[in-house]
Design an enzyme around this catalytic site. Sequence first.
Site, PDB file in Angstrom:
ATOM      1  N   GLU A 121       1.351   5.564  -0.338  1.00  0.00           N
ATOM      2  CA  GLU A 121       2.287   6.050  -1.363  1.00  0.00           C
ATOM      3  C   GLU A 121       3.185   4.910  -1.861  1.00  0.00           C
ATOM      4  O   GLU A 121       3.415   4.771  -3.068  1.00  0.00           O
ATOM      5  CB  GLU A 121       3.145   7.179  -0.808  1.00  0.00           C
ATOM      6  CG  GLU A 121       4.089   7.778  -1.854  1.00  0.00           C
ATOM      7  CD  GLU A 121       5.008   8.847  -1.286  1.00  0.00           C
ATOM      8  OE1 GLU A 121       5.630   9.576  -2.076  1.00  0.00           O
ATOM      9  OE2 GLU A 121       5.129   8.937  -0.045  1.00  0.00           O
ATOM     10  N   TYR A 122       3.676   4.106  -0.928  1.00  0.00           N
ATOM     11  CA  TYR A 122       4.525   2.973  -1.292  1.00  0.00           C
ATOM     12  C   TYR A 122       3.769   1.970  -2.158  1.00  0.00           C
ATOM     13  O   TYR A 122       4.275   1.519  -3.197  1.00  0.00           O
ATOM     14  CB  TYR A 122       5.044   2.295  -0.017  1.00  0.00           C
ATOM     15  CG  TYR A 122       5.684   0.951  -0.239  1.00  0.00           C
ATOM     16  CD1 TYR A 122       6.946   0.841  -0.806  1.00  0.00           C
ATOM     17  CD2 TYR A 122       5.021  -0.228   0.117  1.00  0.00           C
ATOM     18  CE1 TYR A 122       7.538  -0.397  -1.016  1.00  0.00           C
ATOM     19  CE2 TYR A 122       5.612  -1.470  -0.080  1.00  0.00           C
ATOM     20  CZ  TYR A 122       6.865  -1.545  -0.649  1.00  0.00           C
ATOM     21  OH  TYR A 122       7.439  -2.769  -0.856  1.00  0.00           O
ATOM     22  N   LEU A 123       2.556   1.629  -1.749  1.00  0.00           N
ATOM     23  CA  LEU A 123       1.780   0.637  -2.484  1.00  0.00           C
ATOM     24  C   LEU A 123       1.355   1.153  -3.856  1.00  0.00           C
ATOM     25  O   LEU A 123       1.289   0.382  -4.818  1.00  0.00           O
ATOM     26  CB  LEU A 123       0.553   0.223  -1.665  1.00  0.00           C
ATOM     27  CG  LEU A 123       0.868  -0.550  -0.370  1.00  0.00           C
ATOM     28  CD1 LEU A 123      -0.408  -0.774   0.434  1.00  0.00           C
ATOM     29  CD2 LEU A 123       1.541  -1.881  -0.681  1.00  0.00           C
ATOM     30  N   ALA A 125       3.177   3.188  -5.636  1.00  0.00           N
ATOM     31  CA  ALA A 125       4.405   3.093  -6.426  1.00  0.00           C
ATOM     32  C   ALA A 125       4.610   1.656  -6.917  1.00  0.00           C
ATOM     33  O   ALA A 125       4.963   1.429  -8.082  1.00  0.00           O
ATOM     34  CB  ALA A 125       5.606   3.550  -5.599  1.00  0.00           C
ATOM     35  N   LYS A 126       4.394   0.692  -6.012  1.00  0.00           N
ATOM     36  CA  LYS A 126       4.534  -0.712  -6.394  1.00  0.00           C
ATOM     37  C   LYS A 126       3.481  -1.100  -7.436  1.00  0.00           C
ATOM     38  O   LYS A 126       3.753  -1.872  -8.362  1.00  0.00           O
ATOM     39  CB  LYS A 126       4.418  -1.616  -5.169  1.00  0.00           C
ATOM     40  CG  LYS A 126       5.494  -1.417  -4.113  1.00  0.00           C
ATOM     41  CD  LYS A 126       6.887  -1.705  -4.639  1.00  0.00           C
ATOM     42  CE  LYS A 126       7.150  -3.177  -4.854  1.00  0.00           C
ATOM     43  NZ  LYS A 126       8.554  -3.434  -5.278  1.00  0.00           N
TER      44      LYS A 126
END
Length: 213
Positions: A121-123, A125-126
Site C-alpha cells: 500500500e505504501y509503495l 502510494a509512492k
Amino acid sequence: MEKVLVAGATGATGKHIVDLLKESPYFEPFAMIRKEDQKVSFEAQNVNWVLGDVSEDIKHTCKGMDKVIFAAGSGGKNVVEIDQEGAKKLIDASQFNKVKKFIMLSSMGTDQPKQSDDLQEYLEAKQNADRHLKNSDLNYVIVRPGALTNENPTNHIKLAHKLNSQGSISRADVAQTLVRVLKDGIADKETFEILKEGILISKAIDNNSVGIG
C-alpha cells in the site's frame, strides 16, 4: 540564495536536510510545519518556517519558493492521504507557483509495489505520487533509497537508475543526496535508487558514468 521549502522538516530525515541547507551558501531553508508550536525549534536555529498541512490546502506554502524537497511521510499511517495525496498537493502547489525544481524522496520498490507483501500500500502510494510528478510540468529529481537507518553519515552511496540489490542507507546520506541534486543542471528529470557504501556522494551524482548529471 535560493529559497527551499522542506516538507517533512520536523521528521528524522527532514531535520538532516534543514541542517545541511543552513550551512549552504546557495540555499535558504524554509521548514514546513503542521502546527504553529513546532516553530520554536526552528526559530531557535534562525530557520524560517511556513505553516501548512499536506492533508489540507497548501498552495500558499510554495509562494516565493525557488525549489521544494518533499521528505514528508506518514510512517505507515494514512499513506494515501500523506504519501500520495499530500505529495500530489505539493506538486500542484509547486507548479502553480512556478517552482524551479522539485525533489521527491521516494523509495526503492516503488516501481514494483506488488512484489512487497508488507509495504504494498505504501509503495503504491509512492508510485502514484512519483507518476504525478513525472506528468507535471516541473523539473524534478526522484530519489529512491533503500531502508532508512539512523546510522552516522558515510558520505558514500551506490547509485543507479536501478540497483539489482536490496539494502539500507542512513538518513544523513539520503539528506546529502537530496540537497546535492537541488542544484540546477544536476540530475534534471531523473529517477534513481541509492544504497549505502559505494563512492563519494558528490562523485556518484556528478559522474556521467551512472547516467545522470
